[in-house]
Design a protein around this motif. Structure first.
Motif, mmCIF file in Angstrom:
data_model
loop_
_atom_site.group_PDB
_atom_site.id
_atom_site.type_symbol
_atom_site.label_atom_id
_atom_site.label_comp_id
_atom_site.label_asym_id
_atom_site.label_seq_id
_atom_site.Cartn_x
_atom_site.Cartn_y
_atom_site.Cartn_z
ATOM 1 N N MET A 1 0.753 -1.179 0.021
ATOM 2 C CA MET A 1 0.008 0.144 -0.095
ATOM 3 C C MET A 1 0.836 1.137 -0.014
ATOM 4 S SD MET A 1 -2.936 0.948 2.640
ATOM 5 C CE MET A 1 -3.727 2.719 2.514
ATOM 6 N N THR A 2 0.498 2.153 -1.055
ATOM 7 C CA THR A 2 1.466 3.626 -0.899
ATOM 8 C C THR A 2 0.811 4.381 0.076
ATOM 9 O OG1 THR A 2 1.504 3.146 -3.444
ATOM 10 C CG2 THR A 2 2.124 5.281 -2.449
ATOM 11 N N PRO A 3 1.807 5.044 0.926
ATOM 12 C CA PRO A 3 1.172 5.831 2.107
ATOM 13 C C PRO A 3 0.854 7.135 1.376
ATOM 14 C CG PRO A 3 3.595 4.992 2.573
ATOM 15 C CD PRO A 3 3.254 4.617 1.131
ATOM 16 N N ASN A 4 -0.002 7.871 1.882
ATOM 17 C CA ASN A 4 -0.633 8.849 1.547
ATOM 18 C C ASN A 4 0.083 10.264 1.862
ATOM 19 O OD1 ASN A 4 -3.193 8.021 0.400
ATOM 20 N ND2 ASN A 4 -3.959 8.113 2.131
ATOM 21 N N THR A 17 6.425 31.029 6.919
ATOM 22 C CA THR A 17 5.445 29.861 6.951
ATOM 23 C C THR A 17 6.123 28.863 5.570
ATOM 24 O OG1 THR A 17 3.658 30.970 7.465
ATOM 25 C CG2 THR A 17 2.968 28.869 6.096
ATOM 26 N N LEU A 18 6.246 27.622 5.941
ATOM 27 C CA LEU A 18 6.881 26.875 4.762
ATOM 28 C C LEU A 18 5.614 25.734 4.446
ATOM 29 C CD1 LEU A 18 10.155 25.781 6.467
ATOM 30 C CD2 LEU A 18 9.496 27.554 4.702
ATOM 31 N N SER A 19 5.314 25.566 3.117
ATOM 32 C CA SER A 19 4.482 24.541 2.686
ATOM 33 C C SER A 19 5.089 23.317 2.707
ATOM 34 C CB SER A 19 3.794 24.978 1.405
ATOM 35 O OG SER A 19 5.054 24.916 0.359
ATOM 36 N N CYS A 20 4.578 22.369 3.331
ATOM 37 C CA CYS A 20 5.309 20.938 3.457
ATOM 38 C C CYS A 20 4.393 19.770 3.007
ATOM 39 C CB CYS A 20 5.409 20.829 4.819
ATOM 40 S SG CYS A 20 6.339 22.164 5.844
ATOM 41 N N ARG A 21 5.328 18.730 2.564
ATOM 42 C CA ARG A 21 4.704 17.636 2.150
ATOM 43 C C ARG A 21 5.425 16.515 3.148
ATOM 44 N NH1 ARG A 21 2.694 18.117 -2.811
ATOM 45 N NH2 ARG A 21 2.648 15.992 -3.173
ATOM 46 N N ALA A 22 4.594 15.413 3.313
ATOM 47 C CA ALA A 22 5.215 14.210 4.490
ATOM 48 C C ALA A 22 4.308 12.985 4.256
ATOM 49 C CB ALA A 22 4.929 14.927 5.925
ATOM 50 N N CYS A 23 5.030 12.150 4.564
ATOM 51 C CA CYS A 23 4.347 10.873 4.803
ATOM 52 C C CYS A 23 4.917 10.310 6.041
ATOM 53 C CB CYS A 23 5.015 9.854 3.689
ATOM 54 S SG CYS A 23 4.155 9.711 2.134
ATOM 55 N N GLY A 24 4.153 9.224 6.555
ATOM 56 C CA GLY A 24 4.435 8.654 7.836
ATOM 57 C C GLY A 24 3.847 9.301 9.232
ATOM 58 N N GLU A 25 3.838 8.523 10.140
ATOM 59 C CA GLU A 25 3.148 8.729 11.284
ATOM 60 C C GLU A 25 4.169 9.950 12.206
ATOM 61 O OE1 GLU A 25 0.219 8.255 12.455
ATOM 62 O OE2 GLU A 25 -0.062 7.293 10.472
ATOM 63 N N PRO A 26 3.548 11.117 12.720
ATOM 64 C CA PRO A 26 4.378 11.678 13.771
ATOM 65 C C PRO A 26 4.664 10.964 14.794
ATOM 66 C CG PRO A 26 2.233 12.897 13.008
ATOM 67 C CD PRO A 26 2.205 11.541 12.389
ATOM 68 N N GLY A 27 5.778 11.421 15.443
ATOM 69 C CA GLY A 27 6.469 10.571 16.505
ATOM 70 C C GLY A 27 7.438 9.483 16.159
ATOM 71 N N ALA A 52 8.427 5.787 4.420
ATOM 72 C CA ALA A 52 7.413 5.704 5.452
ATOM 73 C C ALA A 52 6.854 4.573 5.443
ATOM 74 C CB ALA A 52 6.268 6.758 4.861
ATOM 75 N N ARG A 53 6.951 3.473 4.439
ATOM 76 C CA ARG A 53 6.495 2.201 4.604
ATOM 77 C C ARG A 53 7.284 1.458 5.948
ATOM 78 N NH1 ARG A 53 7.220 2.355 -1.136
ATOM 79 N NH2 ARG A 53 5.258 2.556 -2.032
ATOM 80 N N PRO A 54 6.319 0.768 6.589
ATOM 81 C CA PRO A 54 6.941 0.003 7.620
ATOM 82 C C PRO A 54 8.199 -0.789 7.509
ATOM 83 C CG PRO A 54 4.578 -0.031 8.031
ATOM 84 C CD PRO A 54 4.944 0.494 6.531
#
Length: 316
Positions: A1-4, A17-27, A52-54
């Motif tokens: 499954m491809t992370p969003n 202000t920075l516009s950002c992109r991310a994958c994966g869980e905070p923490g 970001a994939r486990p």
């Protein structure tokens, strides 16, 4: 499954202000990716989704649009693009994402790499590892600007980019000059007669549209990086980097560093890796033959492979 991929506007304590992109869980342990010119955060999307994939570490992967790009803050004053302010942005974003923990790794290309070198020098406690992709360390770059005619010529486009009308020239005819640069003609950014464009199968119509969308937000911010920096080739009116003396303490990199260098980069020649080990004691240098400056697009899987090799379990 491809992370969003998540997108948001991150307002920093100092008002940028920075516009950002991310994958994966905070923490989770954080990988941060910094783009260059004339790119944007989206170029890192395949790497954000991969790491970001486990099974690939389950990292929190974050890629900001740097100050002056896309919908990030774009100050008008050229002085606002000096290195200390750009690094301040990234340190604040690290604080927002990591709290008191360091980055698992900072991955950076081109101008993003210039910020990463500076951040690793001044704030080594903020990252466990550094990955640089075709971005010269200031020590070898200054030496090349003094002593290497080939690199001086390859960098001559920088003196075009600081011209007051550079943005209008680059935007003309549907960004013809910028697309020429992506296709491998350094002449396009020097404003001279173009060389025959190389084949660039990675530059698909879809990707061209992504670039047009980003560039449509404006080019002045990205160009101000060049205008604010003294690290450029000498010309008749300005000695540029050739006149700069950098103290050793500004050049030392204390964190483990992987440098990937595309060998067919027409703007940043392989000579810029010579003497790098004098400033980076824990250095792994990997030449990438058959790749150009746009190696993140061209050889995405190879870049992922090399980064994965240094992301040992202990880094997490």
């Amino acid at each position: 499954m491809t992370p969003n991929i998540q997108t948001w506007q991150q307002t920093l304590p100092h008002g940028i202000t920075l516009s950002c992109r991310a994958c994966g869980e905070p923490g989770r342990p954080v990988l941060m990716f910094l783009h260059g010119f004339p790119e944007a955060a989206f170029v890192w999307d395949p790497l954000l989704q991969h790491f970001a994939r486990p099974e690939n570490g389950g990292y929190r992967c974050v890629a900001p649009n740097l100050r002056g790009y896309e919908t990030s803050s774009t100050p008008h004053d050229v002085k606002a693009y000096r290195a200390k302010f750009l690094v301040q942005d990234i340190v604040a974003l690290i604080d927002a994402e990591c709290g008191t923990q360091p980055l698992a790794a900072l991955v950076a290309h081109d101008w993003g790499g210039a910020l990463a070198w500076s951040l690793a020098n001044g704030h080594p406690e903020r990252l466990k590892q550094l990955v640089i992709i075709n971005s010269p360390h200031p020590g070898p770059f200054v030496q090349a600007m003094r002593n290497n005619p080939a690199q001086q010529a390859a960098s001559a486009y920088m003196n075009f980019l600081i011209q007051p009308d550079a943005a209008s020239q680059l935007s003309a005819d549907g960004f013809k000059k910028l697309f020429g640069f992506l296709r491998g003609s350094n002449d396009e950014l020097r404003g001279t007669h173009s060389l025959a464009a190389r084949a660039a199968p990675w530059l698909t119509p879809e990707l061209e549209n992504r670039y047009r969308e980003v560039w449509g937000h404006g080019l002045e911010g990205g160009l101000n990086y060049y205008r604010a920096s003294p690290l450029r080739p000498p010309c008749e009116q300005d000695p540029g980097a050739a006149a700069i003396e950098l103290p050793p303490e500004m050049l030392h990199i204390a964190v483990p560093t992987l440098v990937l260098w595309a060998q067919d980069d027409i703007a940043l020649l392989p000579c810029l890796t010579q003497g790098l080990d004098q400033h980076v004691p824990d250095l792994t240098l990997v030449p990438l033959p058959g790749a150009t400056h746009w190696v993140v697009h061209e050889q995405t899987e190879r870049v992922i492979e090399e980064i994965s090799a240094v992301l040992k379990p202990g880094v997490q």
